[in-house]
Design a protein around this motif. Structure first.
Motif, PDB file in Angstrom:
ATOM      1  N   ARG A  32       0.742  -1.769  -0.097  1.00  0.00           N
ATOM      2  CA  ARG A  32      -0.201   0.163   0.193  1.00  0.00           C
ATOM      3  C   ARG A  32       0.765   0.911  -0.095  1.00  0.00           C
ATOM      4  O   ARG A  32       1.781   1.531   0.619  1.00  0.00           O
ATOM      5  N   PRO A  34       1.352   4.859   0.961  1.00  0.00           N
ATOM      6  CA  PRO A  34       0.288   6.054   1.387  1.00  0.00           C
ATOM      7  C   PRO A  34       0.310   7.287  -0.756  1.00  0.00           C
ATOM      8  O   PRO A  34      -0.694   7.538   0.069  1.00  0.00           O
ATOM      9  N   GLN A  37      -2.961   5.947  -2.578  1.00  0.00           N
ATOM     10  CA  GLN A  37      -4.095   6.358  -2.077  1.00  0.00           C
ATOM     11  C   GLN A  37      -4.653   7.526  -1.608  1.00  0.00           C
ATOM     12  O   GLN A  37      -5.494   7.775  -1.319  1.00  0.00           O
ATOM     13  N   TRP A  38      -3.362   8.412  -1.143  1.00  0.00           N
ATOM     14  CA  TRP A  38      -3.977   9.839  -0.527  1.00  0.00           C
ATOM     15  C   TRP A  38      -4.555  10.550  -2.137  1.00  0.00           C
ATOM     16  O   TRP A  38      -5.034  11.431  -2.573  1.00  0.00           O
ATOM     17  N   THR A  41      -7.261   9.078  -3.227  1.00  0.00           N
ATOM     18  CA  THR A  41      -8.712  10.003  -1.786  1.00  0.00           C
ATOM     19  C   THR A  41      -9.624  11.715  -2.538  1.00  0.00           C
ATOM     20  O   THR A  41     -10.215  12.343  -2.920  1.00  0.00           O
ATOM     21  N   ARG A  78      -9.287   6.580   5.324  1.00  0.00           N
ATOM     22  CA  ARG A  78      -9.015   5.091   5.080  1.00  0.00           C
ATOM     23  C   ARG A  78      -7.951   5.218   5.491  1.00  0.00           C
ATOM     24  O   ARG A  78      -7.594   3.896   5.960  1.00  0.00           O
ATOM     25  N   GLY A  79      -6.907   6.666   5.275  1.00  0.00           N
ATOM     26  CA  GLY A  79      -5.551   6.903   5.391  1.00  0.00           C
ATOM     27  C   GLY A  79      -4.818   6.257   6.813  1.00  0.00           C
ATOM     28  O   GLY A  79      -3.291   6.850   6.977  1.00  0.00           O
ATOM     29  N   HIS A 123     -12.893  -0.053   0.829  1.00  0.00           N
ATOM     30  CA  HIS A 123     -11.820   0.142   2.178  1.00  0.00           C
ATOM     31  C   HIS A 123     -12.596  -0.954   3.314  1.00  0.00           C
ATOM     32  O   HIS A 123     -12.175  -1.334   4.160  1.00  0.00           O
TER      33      HIS A 123
END
Length: 403
Positions: A32, A34, A37-38, A41, A78-79, A123
């Motif tokens: 994962r 980050p 992910q960010w 999002t 989620r982070g 998620h």
């Protein structure tokens, strides 16, 4: 992804007195990134801010704005690392997020508000165990599909109700990611355990090597220096008597011990380098340099033994001869080396002393060192006084090393 183990060597293993290594940095969740992910999002949030309508400060626009903020908060959460949020709190947060996502689909008349439901459902599969994840994702599908089917709140007119039912589908992707990450975590934990075991094994090897070096240093320095010291003290005492012949004899004996110590130093170097020495020939030379000619008896057919066995048997013989010279001066010494099919046996026996010598006390480590050497080779060692026979009153050391 490969996981290599760095096994420390004798030079890099931790030693007493050294500072402990710095604590390892927190390990990121495997697989994962980050930043990805960010980025995803923020893409959903920016897309929603630009397309979701109506959005304002009054009436329906205010409701949509509040729901949009709640969805953004649920998505941004989620982070957070899994360990930061207790399981019950995660269920509450995700359940409220599902309600907010379904309400946003119903309140908004256009835009990409449904993306919040899709990402949140995915998620859910990653954050929660499989059973509660599937239940919550099914609830998300039913809520979003029902809002669109029954047009609750006058929702998105162009969004089919079937799309609402598919909002729970990404939970399967989340569950697969969760299983994969758990497998990677287990592999990492196993690798770390193996690395710790390797470090412990390397440190044990270092300590064992230190013990071996300590025994060799004791054999070379302690014995030889003790013998030289005795001869020099004897020569000093004889100077007062004026007997130059005996003084010269003591001095010659001290020189002989110095030469012997040089040979012993060579043996120590061979031992530390694991060089092979001929057992019978070296043992014969050792006895002759100690003044015991024709004292060796060989039984059986001599065979080549491993270097470790040779070195340790020679050290045991050296220790025994030194002890005999110190505690039984003048007593005859007999050495027997027996080669059998399953073992090699070294026996050193000395008779009682025939003269008195003011010998300095030993360090007490000689017998301990001999036992350690034999134990490392898986053998047995016995040592004690001779209680019968022509050597009664003397001392015997016997080392049996299995093949």
């Amino acid at each position: 992804m490969s996981y290599g183990l760095a096994v420390p060597t004798a030079e890099t293993a931790s030693c007493p007195g050294q500072l402990p290594p710095p604590p390892a940095a927190p390990r990121p969740v495997p697989g994962r990134d980050p930043r990805v992910q960010w980025a995803l999002t923020m893409a959903v949030i920016v897309s929603g801010a630009l397309t979701i309508r109506p959005m304002g400060v009054s009436g329906r626009g205010l409701v949509v704005a509040v729901l949009f903020v709640l969805n953004c908060a649920a998505l941004l959460a989620r982070g957070l690392p899994p360990g930061r949020i207790p399981p019950r709190a995660a269920v509450v947060w995700l359940s409220l997020g599902v309600l907010a996502a379904a309400a946003l689909i119903g309140a908004g008349r256009s835009g990409t508000g449904y993306l919040f439901a899709f990402f949140l459902s995915g998620h859910i599969g990653y954050r929660l165990p499989a059973r509660p994840a599937l239940v919550l994702a099914s609830a998300c599908s039913l809520l979003c599909g029902g809002v669109l089917y029954f047009s609750i709140g006058g929702g998105h007119p162009l969004l089919p109700w079937a799309v609402g039912l598919t909002t729970g589908a990404p939970v399967l992707i989340g569950i697969l990611n969760r299983v994969q990450h758990q497998a990677v975590e287990a592999a990492l934990s196993a690798a770390e355990s193996a690395e710790r075991a390797a470090r412990a094994e390397a440190q044990a090897a270092v300590l064992s090597e230190r013990g071996r070096i300590a025994r060799d240093v004791h054999d070379v320095l302690a014995h030889t220096l003790a013998g030289i010291n005795m001869q020099l003290e004897l020569a000093d005492a004889l100077l007062d008597t004026g007997d130059l012949e005996k003084v010269r004899a003591a001095n010659d004996r001290a020189h002989s011990l110095v030469k012997e110590s040089l040979k012993q130093a060579q043996w120590t170097v061979h031992a530390l380098r694991e060089d092979a020495l001929p057992l019978v020939e070296t043992l014969t030379a050792m006895l002759e340099s100690s003044g015991h000619r024709d004292a060796l008896t060989v039984r059986g057919t001599p065979v080549e033994v491993p270097a470790r066995v040779t070195q340790n048997l020679l050290r045991i013989a050296q220790e025994s001869l030194t002890n005999a010279a110190r505690h039984a001066p003048g007593g005859a010494v007999r050495v027997e080396l027996a080669f059998a099919a399953s073992s090699t046996t070294l026996t050193i026996r000395n008779r009682p002393a025939t003269r008195t010598v003011n010998a300095a006390g030993g360090s007490g480590m000689g017998l301990i060192g001999m036992r350690e050497r034999v134990a490392l080779l898986g053998g047995t060692l016995t040592a004690g006084p001779v209680t019968e026979g022509p050597d009664q009153g003397g001392w015997q050391v016997e080392a049996v090393i299995p093949r």
